[in-house]
Scaffold this active site. Structure first.
Site, PDB file in Angstrom:
ATOM      1  N   ASP A   1    -135.461   0.717 -44.714  1.00 55.98           N
ATOM      2  CA  ASP A   1    -134.314   0.907 -43.902  1.00 55.98           C
ATOM      3  C   ASP A   1    -133.156   0.825 -44.379  1.00 55.98           C
ATOM      4  O   ASP A   1    -133.016   0.327 -45.831  1.00 55.98           O
ATOM      5  CB  ASP A   1    -134.303  -0.685 -43.382  1.00 55.98           C
ATOM      6  CG  ASP A   1    -133.295  -0.833 -42.774  1.00 55.98           C
ATOM      7  OD1 ASP A   1    -132.728  -0.412 -41.514  1.00 55.98           O
ATOM      8  OD2 ASP A   1    -132.909  -1.963 -42.091  1.00 55.98           O
TER       9      ASP A   1
ATOM     10  N   ASP B   1    -129.311  -0.943 -43.846  1.00 56.61           N
ATOM     11  CA  ASP B   1    -128.425  -1.578 -43.600  1.00 56.61           C
ATOM     12  C   ASP B   1    -128.832  -2.985 -43.873  1.00 56.61           C
ATOM     13  O   ASP B   1    -129.751  -3.362 -43.273  1.00 56.61           O
ATOM     14  CB  ASP B   1    -127.701  -1.728 -42.426  1.00 56.61           C
ATOM     15  CG  ASP B   1    -126.637  -0.528 -42.117  1.00 56.61           C
ATOM     16  OD1 ASP B   1    -125.418  -0.851 -42.602  1.00 56.61           O
ATOM     17  OD2 ASP B   1    -127.325  -0.688 -40.442  1.00 56.61           O
TER      18      ASP B   1
END
Length: 274
Positions: free
Chosen positions: A15, A17
């Site tokens: 991922d 953020d």
């Protein structure tokens, strides 16, 4: 024989953020950790629910941070949403976009027509995160959906991490429309749906991928749905206390304070000591 967590995996899916960066600033240690994976010849991929950037833009952002990346390594909910719409709508169909320019560009790239008003009679509404989304955008979407347009949400993340703490994410904006309309979106594309993860594995022929994320309800639940192991890093939204209280479908396989945990012995959630 090595006892590093990373050993035994042939792909790491990150991922972004809260894991690799916060907004536009790399998280301490992230550049170095990914460089070590590159040096070891371990493929990496990036799967993000943030629909405000295209894959090429994300790759450029990462490269500018000192993490060399190509668009093929990046999977976004914007690109995945455009693909879903292209499958379900005829060529040239009108789509009202609530979100950033990246989502508009992805939808145009698959041969659909982007509009901004309900009076254009769109066949679908695509809703994704955009920092400029406001009441007027939601109002147009509400009218179009009530008139029969299919409602697609790129993702339903309640928040997105920032250096100042969690900020409202696309899920919060979707919740506003859900409250106004009294129903859920017809389609939710991004994590925890497993498609971003399985597509990343298919692209490189990986058979044992590790998902690294900071959110239990998207990254780690998505890993469970994809049949992949998941590592929760504590640099974003959720904490180890959240993990211990999480239902089985959101349980990470491992937990680490940050990406340096990839090169340390594996630690299960119940064994983690802060």
């Amino acid at each position: 024989m090595s006892d590093r967590l990373i050993d035994g995996y042939d792909l790491v899916i990150f991922d972004l953020d809260g894991v690799v960066y916060l907004i536009d600033e790399p998280i301490p240690g992230a550049v170095e950790a990914i460089a070590r994976l590159h040096e070891a010849g371990i493929p990496v991929a990036y799967a993000t629910n943030n629909a405000s950037r295209r894959a090429a833009d994300v790759a450029g952002l990462l490269t500018g941070m000192g993490i060399p990346a190509t668009p093929d390594e990046v999977l976004t909910s914007a690109g995945a949403s455009a693909a879903v719409l292209a499958e379900r709508l005829p060529a040239g169909a009108r789509v009202l976009v609530v979100g950033a320019d990246a989502l508009r560009a992805e939808i145009e790239a698959v041969g659909l027509t982007v509009v901004s008003k309900a009076e254009d009679r769109p066949e679908a509404v695509a809703q994704g995160y955009g920092p400029a989304v406001g009441w007027a955008d939601l109002a147009e979407a509400s009218v179009a959906i009530r008139a029969g347009a299919m409602w697609l949400a790129t993702n339903t993340d309640k928040t997105l991490p920032s250096p100042r703490g969690p900020l409202p994410g696309n899920g919060s904006l979707v919740a506003a429309l859900r409250h106004a309309l009294g129903r859920d979106p017809d389609v939710i594309v991004g994590k925890p749906a497993p498609a971003l993860f399985t597509t990343a594995a298919e692209r490189v022929g990986a058979t044992k991928a590790l998902v690294v994320g900071d959110r239990l309800d998207t990254d780690l639940e998505g890993a469970v749905r994809a049949g992949m192991d998941g590592l929760l890093v504590l640099t974003g939204v959720h904490t180890v206390e959240d993990l211990r209280a999480a239902p089985a479908e959101q349980r990470a396989t491992f937990v680490a304070p940050d990406l340096s945990g990839l090169f340390a012995p594996a630690v299960k959630a119940d064994d983690y000591k802060a």
